[in-house]
Design an enzyme around this catalytic site. Structure first.
Site, PDB file in Angstrom:
ATOM      1  N   LYS A  62       0.826  -1.205   0.000  1.00 28.46           N
ATOM      2  CA  LYS A  62       0.000   0.000   0.000  1.00 28.46           C
ATOM      3  C   LYS A  62       0.863   1.258   0.000  1.00 28.46           C
ATOM      4  O   LYS A  62       0.582   2.223  -0.723  1.00 28.46           O
ATOM      5  CB  LYS A  62      -0.929  -0.008   1.214  1.00 28.46           C
ATOM      6  CG  LYS A  62      -2.008  -1.074   1.143  1.00 28.46           C
ATOM      7  CD  LYS A  62      -2.883  -1.056   2.383  1.00 28.46           C
ATOM      8  CE  LYS A  62      -3.998  -2.086   2.291  1.00 28.46           C
ATOM      9  NZ  LYS A  62      -4.874  -2.085   3.496  1.00 28.46           N
ATOM     10  N   CYS A  84      -0.484   0.817   6.181  1.00 28.50           N
ATOM     11  CA  CYS A  84      -0.845  -0.116   7.253  1.00 28.50           C
ATOM     12  C   CYS A  84      -1.802  -1.172   6.705  1.00 28.50           C
ATOM     13  O   CYS A  84      -2.583  -0.909   5.783  1.00 28.50           O
ATOM     14  CB  CYS A  84      -1.552   0.600   8.410  1.00 28.50           C
ATOM     15  SG  CYS A  84      -0.531   1.721   9.361  1.00 28.50           S
ATOM     16  N   ASP A  85      -1.748  -2.344   7.304  1.00 26.03           N
ATOM     17  CA  ASP A  85      -2.734  -3.368   6.984  1.00 26.03           C
ATOM     18  C   ASP A  85      -2.887  -4.293   8.185  1.00 26.03           C
ATOM     19  O   ASP A  85      -1.904  -4.577   8.886  1.00 26.03           O
ATOM     20  CB  ASP A  85      -2.322  -4.190   5.768  1.00 26.03           C
ATOM     21  CG  ASP A  85      -3.480  -5.049   5.271  1.00 26.03           C
ATOM     22  OD1 ASP A  85      -4.329  -4.515   4.542  1.00 26.03           O
ATOM     23  OD2 ASP A  85      -3.548  -6.237   5.641  1.00 26.03           O
ATOM     24  N   SER A  86      -4.107  -4.747   8.415  1.00 30.19           N
ATOM     25  CA  SER A  86      -4.402  -5.614   9.556  1.00 30.19           C
ATOM     26  C   SER A  86      -5.016  -6.927   9.097  1.00 30.19           C
ATOM     27  O   SER A  86      -5.826  -6.947   8.165  1.00 30.19           O
ATOM     28  CB  SER A  86      -5.377  -4.924  10.524  1.00 30.19           C
ATOM     29  OG  SER A  86      -4.841  -3.714  11.018  1.00 30.19           O
ATOM     30  N   GLY A 121       0.458  -4.544  10.254  1.00 31.78           N
ATOM     31  CA  GLY A 121       1.740  -4.188   9.665  1.00 31.78           C
ATOM     32  C   GLY A 121       1.822  -2.695   9.414  1.00 31.78           C
ATOM     33  O   GLY A 121       0.822  -2.044   9.089  1.00 31.78           O
TER      34      GLY A 121
END
Length: 218
Positions: A62, A84-86, A121
């Site tokens: 991203k 960010c990524d979850s 992340g």
């Protein structure tokens, strides 16, 4: 001296609200990453990824996607760029946003009364020029928090999924919204579950030579 500017490569209102609550007012540019394709490509090259690595991979994807657009004439000017990524880890499996209500219901029937790990992340790029203290560096890390879910009845699961909230968030739940009553407790940083870990982000910012208070606009 003006604050160091931050660009958030995420559509998440919870991430934006968390940063704002800490005095940081980021510019938002939403990434166009095909998450499933990115994970599939990485696993084809490197083999199966651990859940925490999936979160970091997507955070970097991203950030890189938006960074490629920031340099264009239409792109906003920024100093740092955060992706960010979850994902939720349950029984060793990785779960993002449910595809539809049926998947959300099935997910909650598996989660209720049990525990999972929410991984978020973070990938941070330094886009400042050398004359402005820029390093050209990039740093990343994943924060992980254990989440203990309440033992919901079928009626509670159906009612919660019907609100639409579980379809909009990784893991199909929130702790800062309608899903709050359905989480018995957490072990770790609450921000990780919301979508951005401020303590981890402070460390990453510091690695790029920026003090956290230089990001604050208040």
């Amino acid at each position: 001296m003006p604050p160091v500017t931050l660009l958030l490569a995420s559509a998440s209102p919870a991430r934006l609200a968390t940063l704002r609550s800490a005095g940081v007012e980021p510019v938002v540019v939403v990434s166009r990453v095909d998450e499933d394709a990115a994970v599939a490509a990485a696993e084809a090259e490197h083999g199966s990824l651990a859940p925490e690595d999936v979160a970091l991979l997507l955070a970097r994807a991203k950030a890189d996607d938006v960074a490629a657009r920031v340099g264009s004439e239409d792109g906003p000017d920024t100093d740092l760029l955060l992706g960010c990524d979850s994902v939720l880890e349950l029984d060793g499996e990785v779960h993002g946003k449910p595809a539809d209500a049926a998947e959300a219901v099935a997910r909650w029937r598996r989660m209720r009364g049990r525990s999972g790990v929410l991984h978020t992340g973070h990938w941070l790029l330094d886009l400042r020029g050398p004359d402005n203290g820029g390093t050209g560096g990039m740093v990343g890390g994943t924060a992980s928090t254990t989440v203990h879910f309440a033992d919901l009845s079928d009626a509670e699961v159906a009612s919660y999924v019907a609100t639409g909230e579980p379809l909009r968030v990784a893991g199909a739940f929130t702790i800062d919204g309608l899903g709050g009553p359905y989480v018995r407790g957490i072990e770790g940083d609450p921000g990780t579950v919301v979508g951005v870990s401020l303590p981890l982000l402070r460390e990453l910012v510091g690695e790029l030579g920026v003090a956290w208070h230089d990001l604050r606009t208040d």
